[in-house]
Design an enzyme around this catalytic site. Structure first.
Site, short mmCIF file in Angstrom:
data_model
loop_
_atom_site.label_atom_id
_atom_site.label_comp_id
_atom_site.label_asym_id
_atom_site.label_seq_id
_atom_site.Cartn_x
_atom_site.Cartn_y
_atom_site.Cartn_z
N LYS A 72 57.36 72.80 37.80
CA LYS A 72 58.08 71.80 37.00
C LYS A 72 57.40 70.45 37.17
CE LYS A 72 62.10 72.23 34.76
NZ LYS A 72 62.27 73.31 33.79
N ASP A 132 63.17 76.07 36.43
CA ASP A 132 64.46 75.41 36.58
C ASP A 132 64.92 75.40 38.04
OD1 ASP A 132 66.70 74.19 35.09
OD2 ASP A 132 67.82 75.80 36.07
N PHE A 134 27.13 38.88 36.44
CA PHE A 134 26.40 40.14 36.24
C PHE A 134 25.01 39.80 35.73
CE2 PHE A 134 25.65 44.22 33.82
CZ PHE A 134 25.59 45.03 34.96
N VAL A 193 31.02 45.13 39.33
CA VAL A 193 32.16 45.96 39.71
C VAL A 193 31.70 46.98 40.75
CG1 VAL A 193 33.84 47.64 38.85
CG2 VAL A 193 33.25 45.65 37.45
N ASN A 252 36.30 48.06 33.40
CA ASN A 252 35.86 46.66 33.33
C ASN A 252 36.43 46.12 32.02
OD1 ASN A 252 34.59 44.24 33.66
ND2 ASN A 252 32.50 45.03 33.53
N HIS A 298 36.80 43.72 29.45
CA HIS A 298 35.94 42.60 29.07
C HIS A 298 36.72 41.47 28.41
CE1 HIS A 298 32.69 45.26 30.03
NE2 HIS A 298 33.02 46.11 29.08
#
Ligand SMILES: O=c1[nH]c(=O)c2[nH]c(=O)[nH]c2[nH]1
Length: 302
Positions: A11, A60, A161, A233, A260, A262
């Site tokens: 379940k 169940d 970066f 990152v 990332n 942006h």
């Protein structure tokens, strides 16, 4: 001729909210709202291949079990309740060879009224959730991991970066000052050998190991995100993982999966305006997606 290669069933989305009342002041309460999935493995092949339902523990019944056991046993922290459910199903049904339990703990945070945390009023102060996954086999093998996810963070400077691979397909401009935003999704796998046996999960839960590990992961992730001048990152998530491994001896490895998200600097030169890193537009699609798993280096014996 077809044959059943693999199967599991159970379940999903079994939900409950449990209230914990303080022994001395029943008005002082905690709540745990959870969504649980329990999947069984074992000797169920004939239910698929021969339409023989006799081995099937109905899903169940699985649902009822989660709710009854949530009433009867301690559910804090969720790692403990996962261990309890796994042991229950393997203990009760001889033909169950293994169980996979997944629990999501939804966030409810007490808030202050008149300068004091209210005894039993909570607010939803974020979409982030904690989850745990436990895979347990009758042989005693188990794999336990927990996850912090959907914690959205953004820093408006302190990220860049540069120095990436450039080719005739590259249009990205290098930057030493950009917006960095992501939805934290961090999973820490516990060291099964170090935990020893599923029974020790209860002992370690009593000692606060699982709560402390979550608190450390959260603090390390947020601190690193804020304090590091992020070169990428990739580098930042590696440093977060490495900090977690240093701080948490029971953690075997750490995985991050970070979009990332942006934010693009809007070019306003056509309007005769400069844009000194103040006006960006969010660009939901496409997003970068950076993943890593960082483990402990195995030291060579000299
Ligand atoms: O931190 C980043 N890593 C990347 O791999 C990448 N690629 C990209 O276009 N921007 C970024 N930023």
């Amino acid at each position: 001729m077809a044959y059943l290669q693999d199967s599991t069933y159970g379940k999903d989305n079994v939900k409950f909210l449990k209230v914990k009342k303080d022994k001395y002041n029943p008005q002082k309460q905690e709540v745990l709202e959870a969504t649980v999935r329990v999947l069984l493995r074992g000797n169920f092949d004939v239910s698929y291949t021969k339409a023989d339902n006799s081995p099937i523990v109905p899903t169940d019944t699985v649902k009822n079990t989660v709710l009854v056991e949530a009433r009867k046993t301690e559910v804090w922290p969720i790692e403990r309740f996962a261990a309890h459910l796994a042991e229950h199903f393997v203990g009760k049904y001889a033909h169950v060879s293994g169980v996979d339990v997944h629990i999501i703990q939804h966030k409810w945070t007490k808030y202050e009224v008149n300068g004091k945390l209210h005894d039993h009023s909570f607010k939803k102060d974020g979409e982030d959730v904690k989850t745990t996954s436990l895979s347990y086999n009758r042989s005693g093998d188990f794999q336990l991991s927990s996850t912090l996810k959907d914690l959205t963070v953004l820093k408006s400077t302190g990220s860049g970066f540069i120095g990436y691979n450039k080719c005739d397909y590259t249009t990205l401009a290098p930057t030493t000052d950009r917006i960095l935003s992501t939805d934290i999704d961090c999973t820490w796998n516990f060291d099964s050998k170090k935990i020893g046996s599923i029974k020790n999960i209860y002992k370690l839960a009593d000692q606060g190991l699982f709560d402390q590990t979550l608190a450390k992961v959260l603090k390390i992730t947020l601190d690193r995100f804020a304090l590091e001048n992020s070169p990428s990152v990739q580098a930042t998530m590696y440093n977060m993982s490495s900090d977690i491994l240093d701080a948490c001896p029971y953690v075997y490895n750490v995985s991050y999966s970070l979009p990332n998200k942006h934010y693009i600097l809007f070019d306003l030169s056509w309007k005769g305006l400069d844009n000194d890193n103040v006006l960006f537009y969010p660009s939901p699609n496409p997003n970068g997606l950076i993943k890593s798993t960082v483990g402990r280096e195995i030291k060579a014996k000299l």
